[in-house]
Design a protein around this motif. Structure first.
Motif, PDB file in Angstrom:
ATOM      1  N   UNK A 227       0.008 135.405 -16.775  1.00 56.54           N
ATOM      2  CA  UNK A 227       1.046 134.382 -16.660  1.00 56.54           C
ATOM      3  C   UNK A 227       1.240 133.901 -15.219  1.00 56.54           C
ATOM      4  N   UNK A 228       0.350 134.323 -14.323  1.00 53.48           N
ATOM      5  CA  UNK A 228       0.369 133.895 -12.920  1.00 53.48           C
ATOM      6  C   UNK A 228       1.684 134.222 -12.211  1.00 53.48           C
ATOM      7  N   UNK A 229       2.293 135.343 -12.563  1.00 48.68           N
ATOM      8  CA  UNK A 229       3.499 135.777 -11.872  1.00 48.68           C
ATOM      9  C   UNK A 229       3.215 136.882 -10.854  1.00 48.68           C
ATOM     10  N   UNK A 230       1.964 137.311 -10.761  1.00 48.94           N
ATOM     11  CA  UNK A 230       1.567 138.313  -9.780  1.00 48.94           C
ATOM     12  C   UNK A 230       0.258 137.872  -9.139  1.00 48.94           C
ATOM     13  N   UNK A 231       0.193 137.963  -7.809  1.00 51.74           N
ATOM     14  CA  UNK A 231      -1.006 137.506  -7.099  1.00 51.74           C
ATOM     15  C   UNK A 231      -1.100 138.214  -5.757  1.00 51.74           C
ATOM     16  N   UNK A 232      -2.259 138.095  -5.134  1.00 53.80           N
ATOM     17  CA  UNK A 232      -2.434 138.632  -3.792  1.00 53.80           C
ATOM     18  C   UNK A 232      -3.270 137.672  -2.967  1.00 53.80           C
ATOM     19  N   UNK A 233      -3.064 137.735  -1.666  1.00 50.56           N
ATOM     20  CA  UNK A 233      -3.775 136.884  -0.729  1.00 50.56           C
ATOM     21  C   UNK A 233      -3.787 137.601   0.611  1.00 50.56           C
ATOM     22  N   UNK A 234      -4.705 137.243   1.483  1.00 49.93           N
ATOM     23  CA  UNK A 234      -4.761 137.866   2.800  1.00 49.93           C
ATOM     24  C   UNK A 234      -5.259 136.853   3.814  1.00 49.93           C
ATOM     25  N   UNK A 235      -5.057 137.168   5.075  1.00 51.48           N
ATOM     26  CA  UNK A 235      -5.593 136.320   6.132  1.00 51.48           C
ATOM     27  C   UNK A 235      -7.106 136.446   6.171  1.00 51.48           C
ATOM     28  N   UNK A 236      -7.764 135.346   6.452  1.00 47.16           N
ATOM     29  CA  UNK A 236      -9.223 135.373   6.555  1.00 47.16           C
ATOM     30  C   UNK A 236      -9.656 136.260   7.707  1.00 47.16           C
TER      31      UNK A 236
END
Length: 827
Positions: A227-236
């Motif tokens: 449901x796209x309510x949890x995600x992760x991302x980081x700096x390149x």
């Protein structure tokens, strides 16, 4: 400006930083941050270092862990005097110790003392804090990681150990906007950073996560739930942390109210804050705004603008020609043109001293506006340091005008040493005015900007990176002119055996695009799945409004206790400065108890960690390092390696700038200077003066000042939008003149000849053309000119005998536009 952080060697060089690791967990509109920095003392003697750093003012530090070798030491919160005494005793006896304490002057500045780090030993410190995320105008949630928590890299052999050299570096950086310097004859720029960097963000949202944006390169957003309510991302990979890291989080239903009930600690005493359930309620009212054409105000508007030397620094690294003071000038001119007819106004400039444009607020007339406009255009960054308390005292000493609500706008780019005194002053006058604040550029004190706005029931704004100042200022002006949410109250519909205690006062007002986050302690909480509700009540335009949330009264368990810690911090801030009645505990005593109980920082407590496992005292002379130097714009490049080299021989640099080629800056034991083409500027670093050789211009800097005025080549490029706005009269009209015609790309004679009616309608014609031009060419900047256009439309409609349909049709034809009459608000 930000302070350089880190540990220092005996030669005042940084203790080598081995790694930086930052983990951010976002739950809705709350972020928990853990930042770990690892060092190694390569000296032959033990080191005591003092590390001074800022942090977001609404952040709550709840954990501080130090590691020396294989030993981990978790700090405890204690009353500040006791913690300082324990630290001094430990260091004097040769034990390893760490002390983390909030500054006495400002809640967003912390001091970390690292005692007795043995030679050849590794050490790391992990700071954990939780913070609320601010709401932006486009409904985004903003997270900012100050770069100062992640020390900027200075190449090996970099200079900066002498006060004289540091002053020259600061002058150079401010002048060029942080452009790199390369030593003459040196190798290529861009040396690799000698430590590893990582920053990861894990996001949990109550609604769909739409996107994440940043001023720094990011890896692709990875969704962890269907449901796209949890995600992760980081700096390149490869980011050097040479700037503040800003993240903007966009959710699918930003105005949806939320409630979180967090269970108390099983080991804590029932009835205490940590033993009871804490509820966090988030309301983000969505109410219709009043069209700018309907906004009127008989209020009093006072603008307080910093004119210290630092305001001559560039707004951002990408555009070093746009200085903070020039942006402030443009913004003030825009504000002057945007004020509503019938108001009163005044302008103050401040630095080490202050001055007002008028002895007291004056009526908004054409003559007064023109007088102020001329003074604004001559405003310079020449008023010394940042002393804001005295100018505010003068503002508040002037009585408020009857039936004219006072609106205070404060612009500043720096920090002050008496932040708490300034905020207390604003709070004491909270019932007589609203205070809107603007932090300009990276490094502006969040404690000062947020604290003044909160204390004055206003709204804070921060302008960093390549943002324009004008849109955010006009947004705050819109807040000041619009109706606000008032008479705020909260009502609970829960079982009778549960009592509710607010942890901080309710806000006095709420503006459009402003979130209210409220914390409550629930005593007697049942563990069953009983439902309840809570509602937020307020009035808007004398109409009652209600938002209701349904609650599951069984709280969630979370070992991190983040909601409790945020609530405790709010309660502590409310207690600080209180004075108890005779026989009662003072606010300080209650704040100390709550700080120790919850394990969060306060102005009265400190984190103390002592390595009691080290049975052998550390021997040798202890070298103390006080770190308070400046770093501007992350400038890099080779400098003279030490003071001896600077005194013995001339040290030269080649400036790599976009507008110049192979310009040279040199320093020897007598003078430093830079050449831009044929113009050379000499800097007397000891006496603090700067002068142009052969050009006649002499600029004198006060001793210790870091900045200088623009060289001749840095000429401002005219903004046609601001030029057009500057020509508008107080009543909203424009007169036809050559400068207005040139903005349209026409000559004055051409405009006059195209007039569709009699000559007495020439001003109507010019005003219609100006409004058409705004709609046809500057729609992307409507936030900046909406009030200007609203006044113009009101003036046009008041002109009897004018054929508005005919004027608009003729204007469209003349300017080559297709703007419909209804879009102008003239129907």
């Amino acid at each position: 400006m930000a302070s350089v952080c880190g540990l220092r060697t005996v030669t005042n060089e940084p203790v080598p930083l081995k790694s930086v690791e930052v983990q951010v967990d976002v739950q809705g509109h709350v972020a928990s941050v853990s930042s770990t920095l690892q060092y190694e003392n390569q000296e032959s003697s033990p080191v005591e270092a003092v590390f001074i750093f800022p942090i977001e003012s609404n952040a709550t530090i709840y954990s501080f862990v130090a590691r020396i070798g294989d030993v981990e030491i978790k700090a405890q919160v204690k009353e500040k005097a006791q913690a300082q005494e324990e630290y001094d005793d430990a260091v004097s006896s040769g034990q390893q110790a760490f002390l983390l304490e909030e500054s006495d002057e400002s809640s967003d500045v912390f001091r970390l003392s690292v005692g007795s780090l043995p030679p050849g030993q590794s050490a790391s410190v992990t700071l954990s804090y939780v913070t609320e995320l601010a709401v932006q105008a486009d409904d985004a949630l903003r997270f900012c990681l100050p770069a100062v928590l992640n020390p900027r890299y200075t190449p090996a052999g970099g200079r900066g150990n002498s006060e004289r050299q540091q002053r020259w570096r600061r002058i150079w950086n401010c002048w060029t906007g942080g452009k790199s310097l390369t030593a003459a004859g040196s190798g290529p720029q861009g040396e690799s950073v000698p430590y590893t960097l990582s920053l990861g963000v894990h996001i949990y949202s109550p609604s769909t996560i739409q996107s994440v944006q940043s001023n720094c390169p990011l890896t692709p957003l990875e969704f962890l739930s269907q449901d796209n309510t949890e995600a992760k991302v980081s700096l390149s990979p490869g980011h050097k942390f040479d700037r503040d890291v800003e993240l903007l989080l966009y959710y699918g239903q930003p105005h949806q109210p939320t409630a979180i009930l967090e269970a108390g600690q099983p080991s804590a005493q029932p009835g205490s804050l940590m033993g009871d359930t804490v509820a966090m309620l988030s309301f983000y009212p969505e109410f219709p705004s009043i069209p700018s054409s309907q906004m009127t105000s008989k209020g009093e508007f006072i603008f307080v603008v910093e004119g210290s030397g630092s305001m001559d620094c560039p707004m951002n690294q990408s555009n070093y020609k746009q200085t903070r003071i020039s942006s402030a000038r443009d913004t003030l001119l825009l504000l002057l043109k945007s004020l509503p007819v019938g108001c009163y106004f005044n302008i103050y400039g401040f630095g080490s001293s202050f001055k007002s444009y008028f002895p007291e607020s004056v009526e908004y007339t054409q003559a007064n506006m023109e007088t102020a406009e001329q003074k604004v255009k001559s405003m310079q960054a020449d008023m010394g340091g940042t002393e804001i308390l005295q100018v505010l005292q003068d503002v508040y000493s002037k009585p408020c005008l009857p039936s004219r609500p006072r609106q205070l706008f404060v612009f500043t780019d720096g920090e002050v040493g008496n932040t708490k005194d300034v905020i207390d002053l604003v709070k004491r006058h909270a019932l007589s005015h609203r205070c809107f604040t603007f932090g300009i550029g990276e490094g502006a004190s969040s404690a000062l900007v947020n604290g003044m706005a909160e204390g004055g029931s206003g709204h804070p704004q921060f302008i960093t990176g390549a943002e324009r100042l004008q849109p955010k200022v006009m947004q705050s002006l819109q807040f000041a002119l619009q109706l606000v949410v008032e008479d705020i109250s909260v009502k609970w519909n829960i079982p009778a055996d549960i009592s509710v205690t607010p942890l901080s006062p309710l806000p006095n007002v709420l503006f459009q695009n402003q979130r209210a986050i409220l914390y409550f302690q629930l005593t007697g909480q049942s563990s069953t799945n009983i439902s309840g509700s809570v509602s937020l009540h307020y009035t808007l335009d004398k109409k009652a409004v209600e938002n209701t949330l349904t609650l599951n009264m069984k709280p969630k368990e979370d070992s991190s206790m983040l909601i409790h810690r945020l609530g405790a911090r709010k309660a502590i801030l409310a207690l600080e400065g209180e004075r108890g009645e005779a026989g009662d505990k003072t606010g300080k005593e209650r704040a100390v108890e709550l700080s120790i109980q919850s394990g969060v920082s306060s102005s009265y407590t400190a984190f103390i960690a002592v390595n009691t496992e080290n049975k052998q005292p550390i021997k040798g002379p202890l070298l103390r390092r006080n770190i308070r130097s400046k770093m501007l714009f992350g400038a890099s490049g080779q400098y003279c390696s030490d003071e001896d080299e600077l005194n013995d021989e001339e040290c030269c640099y080649i400036a790599v700038l976009p507008d110049y080629s192979a310009d040279q800056c040199c320093s020897d034991d007598e003078e430093s200077y830079c050449c831009f083409g044929e113009n050379c500027y000499q800097a007397d670093l000891g006496g603090g003066s700067l002068q142009s050789e052969g050009q006649g211009s002499v600029v004198t800097l006060e001793d210790g000042m870091d900045y200088l005025s623009d060289p001749p080549e840095r000429q401002k490029v005219g903004d046609p939008l601001l030029e057009l706005i500057s020509l508008q009269k107080v009543d909203g009209s424009w007169d036809l003149q050559p400068s207005l015609a040139s903005i349209f790309g026409k000559k004055e004679e051409e405009v006059a000849t195209a007039l569709p009616r009699k000559p007495e309608f020439l001003s109507v014609w010019a005003t219609v053309l100006a409004v058409l031009w705004l709609h046809g060419h500057k729609m992307d900047f409507k936030d900046e000119w909406q009030f200007v256009a609203a006044k113009a439309v009101a003036w046009i409609r008041a002109q009897s005998g004018a054929d508005l349909t005919g004027f608009v049709a003729a204007g469209n034809s003349f300017l080559g536009l297709k703007v419909e009459l209804r879009n102008l608000g003239l129907q």
